[in-house]
Design a protein around this motif. Structure first.
Motif, PDB file in Angstrom:
ATOM      1  N   TYR A 117      -9.803   5.283 -18.469  1.00 51.23           N
ATOM      2  CA  TYR A 117      -8.765   4.319 -18.101  1.00 51.23           C
ATOM      3  C   TYR A 117      -7.399   4.779 -18.612  1.00 51.23           C
ATOM      4  O   TYR A 117      -6.397   4.692 -17.891  1.00 51.23           O
ATOM      5  N   ASP A 118      -7.350   5.255 -19.860  1.00 48.95           N
ATOM      6  CA  ASP A 118      -6.077   5.700 -20.425  1.00 48.95           C
ATOM      7  C   ASP A 118      -5.540   6.929 -19.693  1.00 48.95           C
ATOM      8  O   ASP A 118      -4.321   7.123 -19.606  1.00 48.95           O
ATOM      9  N   TYR A 119      -6.438   7.740 -19.172  1.00 43.67           N
ATOM     10  CA  TYR A 119      -5.997   8.918 -18.418  1.00 43.67           C
ATOM     11  C   TYR A 119      -5.409   8.494 -17.069  1.00 43.67           C
ATOM     12  O   TYR A 119      -4.382   9.024 -16.628  1.00 43.67           O
ATOM     13  N   ALA A 120      -6.046   7.548 -16.417  1.00 41.83           N
ATOM     14  CA  ALA A 120      -5.612   7.139 -15.080  1.00 41.83           C
ATOM     15  C   ALA A 120      -4.357   6.272 -15.105  1.00 41.83           C
ATOM     16  O   ALA A 120      -3.509   6.372 -14.208  1.00 41.83           O
ATOM     17  N   ARG A 121      -4.237   5.421 -16.112  1.00 39.02           N
ATOM     18  CA  ARG A 121      -3.187   4.398 -16.115  1.00 39.02           C
ATOM     19  C   ARG A 121      -1.781   4.977 -15.839  1.00 39.02           C
ATOM     20  O   ARG A 121      -1.099   4.514 -14.916  1.00 39.02           O
ATOM     21  N   PRO A 122      -1.297   5.972 -16.599  1.00 41.63           N
ATOM     22  CA  PRO A 122       0.073   6.459 -16.346  1.00 41.63           C
ATOM     23  C   PRO A 122       0.199   7.332 -15.100  1.00 41.63           C
ATOM     24  O   PRO A 122       1.310   7.665 -14.691  1.00 41.63           O
ATOM     25  N   ARG A 123      -0.923   7.704 -14.493  1.00 40.47           N
ATOM     26  CA  ARG A 123      -0.900   8.610 -13.345  1.00 40.47           C
ATOM     27  C   ARG A 123      -1.002   7.883 -12.001  1.00 40.47           C
ATOM     28  O   ARG A 123      -0.859   8.518 -10.952  1.00 40.47           O
ATOM     29  N   LEU A 124      -1.246   6.580 -12.021  1.00 43.43           N
ATOM     30  CA  LEU A 124      -1.410   5.834 -10.767  1.00 43.43           C
ATOM     31  C   LEU A 124      -0.142   5.877  -9.918  1.00 43.43           C
ATOM     32  O   LEU A 124      -0.196   6.180  -8.714  1.00 43.43           O
ATOM     33  N   GLY A 125       0.997   5.551 -10.510  1.00 41.08           N
ATOM     34  CA  GLY A 125       2.252   5.548  -9.760  1.00 41.08           C
ATOM     35  C   GLY A 125       2.603   6.914  -9.193  1.00 41.08           C
ATOM     36  O   GLY A 125       2.858   7.046  -7.979  1.00 41.08           O
ATOM     37  N   PRO A 126       2.636   7.952 -10.020  1.00 41.91           N
ATOM     38  CA  PRO A 126       2.936   9.293  -9.497  1.00 41.91           C
ATOM     39  C   PRO A 126       1.956   9.731  -8.414  1.00 41.91           C
ATOM     40  O   PRO A 126       2.354  10.386  -7.443  1.00 41.91           O
ATOM     41  N   ILE A 161       0.325   7.818  -6.243  1.00 38.81           N
ATOM     42  CA  ILE A 161       0.666   7.105  -5.012  1.00 38.81           C
ATOM     43  C   ILE A 161       1.885   7.745  -4.344  1.00 38.81           C
ATOM     44  O   ILE A 161       1.896   7.974  -3.129  1.00 38.81           O
ATOM     45  N   ASP A 162       2.910   8.070  -5.127  1.00 37.60           N
ATOM     46  CA  ASP A 162       4.133   8.655  -4.566  1.00 37.60           C
ATOM     47  C   ASP A 162       3.904  10.067  -4.032  1.00 37.60           C
ATOM     48  O   ASP A 162       4.418  10.429  -2.970  1.00 37.60           O
ATOM     49  N   GLU A 163       3.115  10.845  -4.767  1.00 36.16           N
ATOM     50  CA  GLU A 163       2.921  12.247  -4.394  1.00 36.16           C
ATOM     51  C   GLU A 163       1.927  12.438  -3.256  1.00 36.16           C
ATOM     52  O   GLU A 163       1.870  13.507  -2.642  1.00 36.16           O
ATOM     53  N   HIS A 164       1.110  11.415  -2.972  1.00 34.98           N
ATOM     54  CA  HIS A 164       0.097  11.530  -1.924  1.00 34.98           C
ATOM     55  C   HIS A 164       0.262  10.437  -0.868  1.00 34.98           C
ATOM     56  O   HIS A 164      -0.713   9.956  -0.288  1.00 34.98           O
ATOM     57  N   ALA A 165       1.508  10.077  -0.614  1.00 32.33           N
ATOM     58  CA  ALA A 165       1.793   8.999   0.336  1.00 32.33           C
ATOM     59  C   ALA A 165       1.281   9.300   1.738  1.00 32.33           C
ATOM     60  O   ALA A 165       0.968   8.387   2.509  1.00 32.33           O
ATOM     61  N   ASP A 166       1.193  10.586   2.095  1.00 29.67           N
ATOM     62  CA  ASP A 166       0.740  10.964   3.440  1.00 29.67           C
ATOM     63  C   ASP A 166      -0.775  11.127   3.525  1.00 29.67           C
ATOM     64  O   ASP A 166      -1.305  11.406   4.602  1.00 29.67           O
ATOM     65  N   ASP A 167      -1.477  10.973   2.408  1.00 30.45           N
ATOM     66  CA  ASP A 167      -2.929  11.074   2.388  1.00 30.45           C
ATOM     67  C   ASP A 167      -3.506   9.772   2.945  1.00 30.45           C
ATOM     68  O   ASP A 167      -3.201   8.680   2.453  1.00 30.45           O
ATOM     69  N   ALA A 193      -3.115   6.029   1.465  1.00 29.47           N
ATOM     70  CA  ALA A 193      -2.390   5.047   2.274  1.00 29.47           C
ATOM     71  C   ALA A 193      -3.248   3.800   2.512  1.00 29.47           C
ATOM     72  O   ALA A 193      -2.749   2.668   2.451  1.00 29.47           O
ATOM     73  N   ASP A 194      -4.534   4.012   2.756  1.00 33.76           N
ATOM     74  CA  ASP A 194      -5.436   2.877   2.960  1.00 33.76           C
ATOM     75  C   ASP A 194      -5.576   2.073   1.670  1.00 33.76           C
ATOM     76  O   ASP A 194      -5.605   0.833   1.699  1.00 33.76           O
ATOM     77  N   ALA A 195      -5.684   2.763   0.539  1.00 35.54           N
ATOM     78  CA  ALA A 195      -5.786   2.074  -0.749  1.00 35.54           C
ATOM     79  C   ALA A 195      -4.539   1.243  -1.016  1.00 35.54           C
ATOM     80  O   ALA A 195      -4.623   0.096  -1.476  1.00 35.54           O
ATOM     81  N   GLU A 198       5.563  -2.206  -8.319  1.00 39.42           N
ATOM     82  CA  GLU A 198       4.866  -3.463  -8.054  1.00 39.42           C
ATOM     83  C   GLU A 198       3.390  -3.211  -7.774  1.00 39.42           C
ATOM     84  O   GLU A 198       2.516  -3.969  -8.221  1.00 39.42           O
ATOM     85  N   LEU A 199       3.096  -2.133  -7.034  1.00 36.50           N
ATOM     86  CA  LEU A 199       1.705  -1.770  -6.766  1.00 36.50           C
ATOM     87  C   LEU A 199       0.979  -1.445  -8.071  1.00 36.50           C
ATOM     88  O   LEU A 199      -0.144  -1.889  -8.307  1.00 36.50           O
ATOM     89  N   VAL A 200       1.637  -0.678  -8.914  1.00 36.50           N
ATOM     90  CA  VAL A 200       1.036  -0.275 -10.187  1.00 36.50           C
ATOM     91  C   VAL A 200       0.816  -1.474 -11.090  1.00 36.50           C
ATOM     92  O   VAL A 200      -0.194  -1.543 -11.805  1.00 36.50           O
TER      93      VAL A 200
END
Length: 235
Positions: A28-37, A39-45, A49-51, A69-71
């Motif tokens: 959880y601690d590994y994922a938490r700060p990486r969720l926003g980046p 989403i931004d870096e894989h916006a075309d995936d 996009a579905d998530a 807001e998503l994060v």
């Protein structure tokens, strides 16, 4: 010692194969700060996009919702330990990368790898049923302190491709996918409610009451319970 006769063995992960802290703290601690980046870096995936679309819908956000807001919604779900599909999808993708680049290494209870290998060598069909996403599960077993364990498992199931872990139809769906005979299938978990659901589907069940884990002192009846896989013989 519990002795069972079966052909299929399905295992839970958190609290059964690995300490709960491995998920609730390390992962959880590994994922938490990486969720926003992520989403931004894989916006075309398409998967991301579905998530994101699901997060907006489930979180009551508008189409113009910002990444922050998503994060915030995702972090709220994590804080409440809610098993919600888009969160599990994004976590799984992030963990998959973490294991691939060597940032993460899965750690199991000392009795786990040896027993799993023994069951596999004996010809039993092994599968996983966890609330974590299938990609996350596969990544988890790819890099462990006991080596790469992916080849031990025939199939992986989560709450998306099987259903809720505390409902009998999920176990019926898994048995169908594995072409398994329910009476010859064993489910091992540290959560009594999951064992109840598996038993309702006709499966054999074993509870894992591991010292220090959240369900260590739970009432596992009528299911047999042990504190180590060493005490479970399946043939």
């Amino acid at each position: 010692m519990i002795s069972l006769t079966a052909r299929w063995v399905v295992v839970d992960i958190e609290g059964t194969l690995t300490p709960t802290s491995q998920v609730h703290v390390t992962l959880y601690d590994y994922a938490r700060p990486r969720l926003g980046p992520w989403i931004d870096e894989h916006a075309d995936d398409a998967v991301v996009a579905d998530a994101v679309a699901q997060i907006r819908s489930l979180g009551g956000l508008s189409e113009s919702a910002t990444t922050d807001e998503l994060v915030a919604v995702l972090h709220g779900w994590m804080d409440a330990d809610q098993k919600i599909a888009p969160l599990k999808t994004l976590q799984g993708l992030i963990w998959q990368r973490g294991y691939a680049v060597g940032d993460l290494t899965a750690e199991f209870f000392p009795d786990v790898a040896k027993r799993l290998r023994e069951w596999h060598a004996a010809g039993l069909t092994l599968a996983v049923f966890s609330s974590g996403s299938v990609p996350g599960q596969i990544a988890f077993f790819s890099r462990t302190t006991d080596g790469d364990l992916r080849d031990l498992f025939t199939a992986h199931f989560d709450t998306v491709n099987a259903g809720p872990k505390r409902e009998a139809p999920s176990y019926k769906a898994i048995a169908s996918a594995l072409r398994a005979v329910p009476e010859e299938t064993v489910f091992l978990s540290d959560v009594p409610a999951e064992l109840h659901a598996a038993a309702e589907a006709g499966w054999q069940t074993v509870g894992l009451a591991r010292p220090g884990e959240p369900f260590a002192d739970a009432d596992f009846s009528p299911h047999p319970a042990v504190d180590s896989l060493t005490d479970v013989e399946i043939s």
